[in-house]
Design an enzyme around this catalytic site. Structure first.
Site, mmCIF file in Angstrom:
data_model
loop_
_atom_site.group_PDB
_atom_site.id
_atom_site.type_symbol
_atom_site.label_atom_id
_atom_site.label_comp_id
_atom_site.label_asym_id
_atom_site.label_seq_id
_atom_site.Cartn_x
_atom_site.Cartn_y
_atom_site.Cartn_z
ATOM 1 C CD GLU A 1 -2.724 -1.237 2.505
ATOM 2 O OE1 GLU A 1 -3.942 -1.428 2.396
ATOM 3 O OE2 GLU A 1 -2.157 -1.140 3.614
HETATM 4 C C1 ACM Z 1 -1.909 -5.403 4.085
HETATM 5 O O1 ACM Z 1 -2.976 -5.858 4.542
HETATM 6 N N1 ACM Z 1 -1.815 -4.109 3.828
HETATM 7 C C2 ACM Z 1 -0.783 -6.259 3.815
#
Ligand code: ACM
Length: 539
Positions: A342
């Site tokens: 992310e």
């Molecule tokens: C994640 O759940 N951002 C790895």
């Protein structure tokens, strides 16, 4: 004499000689009720079980015998006797060759002459007067003693003798894990959990043969591991957590204590420092690291994707070198997890450049890199590992590069997902995950075109945005993590929901004894144990 290199017959012969020193009349034979090894409530389900429908008598006369010169095996034997004492009140002797003649003996034997399916395989041969655990190593024996613990009934059969007896079903079990990596992750960044909390989680996981605890040590909301060369990380970055509570961090001594506690249970710690996104706490501590163009502030919310390191600055890589060096020096396991998920505030080219550079830093410090599946977009070495959580294309890219994958699909294995709309804690952005949904999937075929041999294992992550104490942690982790232990240990042909749900229902004696605040899912017909969690709290 080198006991290890002798045949099993010789070893048993020697051990029988040892235990027959100082004879007294054995207790009278007591006929035991019929017990059936193949219908015991074992989790994870062993590879093969053959029942012979009699009983080994665990009682005050039983002793545990192992090779006294093998310190690791003696430690495993002592762990077993401690756990027997906690469960039954019996304090059995280990290698007590001076004591009275005892009728029943538990042998832990290292057996390297057989060809074992893998290095955690073990064999149990249970007869009326002997329970023999053979294994290629102390690590494998440790897995085997979890099975022995599970075979001991919760209550003794008091009616048959003047002293209590815990009958253990006779027969044999041959067992080995399906995947070498069987893990859970704990996010200590969004909310901090103490050393004692982490130890309790480790102890519970070890009972189900889980062998990896991945610690998510850093995120936007907190930096939780002391780095001696960059002290503000914990002074400032460790000072808060989601919701504005006090935060906290592990000193390096704390971390070593966790590592040692896990190692005594043959569990490895995988440390994660999440980057280049999820780095707000680091950038507040040292603004020179920041790459999102804004002045970083301590953050107590739960939004993701706004932070990034400045991936083109040498200082950032000098910083990462120090962090990876210091943590790697106190981490005996082979892996270092760099996060990589992310990173929405990092330009794609910068992200790829960053991941490639950090992979080299991790390797320089003697570790193999693990990253969330996004890292597979970079040009990585085949020794690095991708942790699939979201994007199947990334997982397949990893395989194309010769990398192995860890399976943590959010829709199936995220322990922070709510069970249903009534769940007290948790989120549901990926799915609601009731106990059956968590269990009923097949890691071997879950992602198209990923052959089983490229799957390192299964890991169930527990993110902590909505949980801040052990009771809440246990509510989300249990009972689902018990199912993940079976998905990662047991062979596909031995996994069956209807069968599992009965075995799960019978975990209550252990969970209650350990004061685990498990979620009593209405999909399970829970067996009432001797002492429920709530009764213990009342005491
Ligand atoms: C994640 O759940 N951002 C790895």
């Amino acid at each position: 004499m080198n006991i290890r290199n002798n045949s099993l017959a010789n070893i048993i012969g020697v051990l029988y000689m040892l235990v027959s020193v100082g004879c007294e009349a054995p207790p009278k034979d007591i006929s035991m009720p019929q017990t059936d090894l193949s219908s015991e409530y074992l989790i994870p389900m062993p590879s093969t079980t053959v029942a012979t429908n009699s009983a080994f008598k665990l009682d005050q006369y039983t002793r545990v015998v192992t090779n006294p010169v093998d310190g690791d095996l003696v430690n495993v034997a002592n762990y077993l006797t401690d756990k027997i004492a906690e469960k039954t009140g019996l304090r059995l002797a280990t290698n007590d060759i001076e004591g009275e003649e005892k009728e029943a003996v538990i042998y832990l034997l290292q057996q390297q002459n057989t060809s074992w399916p893998n290095d955690e395989a073990y064999r149990l041969s249970i007869k009326r007067d002997s329970l023999i655990l053979e294994a290629p190593s102390a690590k494998a024996a440790f897995r085997g003693i979890q099975t022995i613990r599970q075979l001991i009934p919760e209550i003794s059969n008091d009616t048959l003798a003047e002293y209590p007896i815990w009958p253990i079903a006779t027969g044999s079990i041959e067992d080995h894990p399906n995947f070498e990596y069987r893990g859970s992750m704990l996010d200590v960044a969004r909310h901090f959990f103490s050393v004692e909390d982490v130890k309790k989680y480790i102890e519970l996981l070890a009972y189900y043969k889980i062998n990896v605890l991945h610690l998510h040590l850093t995120d936007d909301q907190g930096w939780r591991i002391e780095i001696k060369s960059w002290p503000r990380l914990t002074e400032i970055g460790g000072s808060t957590e989601v919701g504005g509570e006090a935060g906290g961090f592990f000193t390096q001594e704390d971390y070593k204590e966790i590592v040692a506690y896990a190692a005594a249970r043959y569990m490895m710690i995988v440390p994660e420092v999440d980057m280049p996104g999820h780095t707000n706490a680091a950038s507040v501590s040292y603004p020179i690291l920041n790459g999102n163009g804004k002045t970083p502030q301590l953050y107590q919310g739960t939004r993701v994707g706004f932070s990034t390191f400045d991936t083109r600055k040498d200082t950032v890589y000098a910083f990462i070198d120090d962090v990876v060096r210091e943590i790697s020096a106190i981490t005996p396991g082979p892996y270092f997890h760099i996060g990589g998920d992310e990173s929405h505030a990092t330009k794609k080219a910068d992200y790829l450049y960053f991941v490639n550079k950090v992979e080299k830093i991790v390797q320089k410090h003697g570790k193999q890199m693990i990253g969330w599946d996004e890292v597979a977009q970079a040009d990585l070495d085949s020794t690095s590992i991708a942790q699939f959580w979201d994007n199947e294309r990334n997982a397949r890219s990893a395989i194309d590069k010769g990398m192995k994958v860890i399976l943590s699909p959010a829709k199936k294995s995220y322990l922070d997902m709510q069970y249903d709309t009534l769940s007290k804690h948790g989120l549901h952005w990926a799915a609601y995950i009731p106990v059956d949904t968590a269990y009923v999937w097949t890691p071997e075929t879950y992602v198209d075109q990923i052959p089983k041999e490229m799957i390192l294992g299964v890991e169930a992550p527990l993110w902590s945005e909505t949980i801040s104490n052990m009771e809440e942690l246990e509510y989300l982790a249990f009972p689902r993590v018990i199912g993940y232990s079976e998905l990662s240990w047991s062979q596909e042909e031995n996994r069956d929901w209807e069968n599992f749900r009965v075995r799960l229902a019978n975990q209550t004696p252990f969970l209650d004894m350990m004061n685990v605040n498990y979620y009593p899912s209405p999909r399970i017909d829970w067996v009432k144990s001797n002492r429920s969690f709530k009764e213990i709290l009342k005491d």
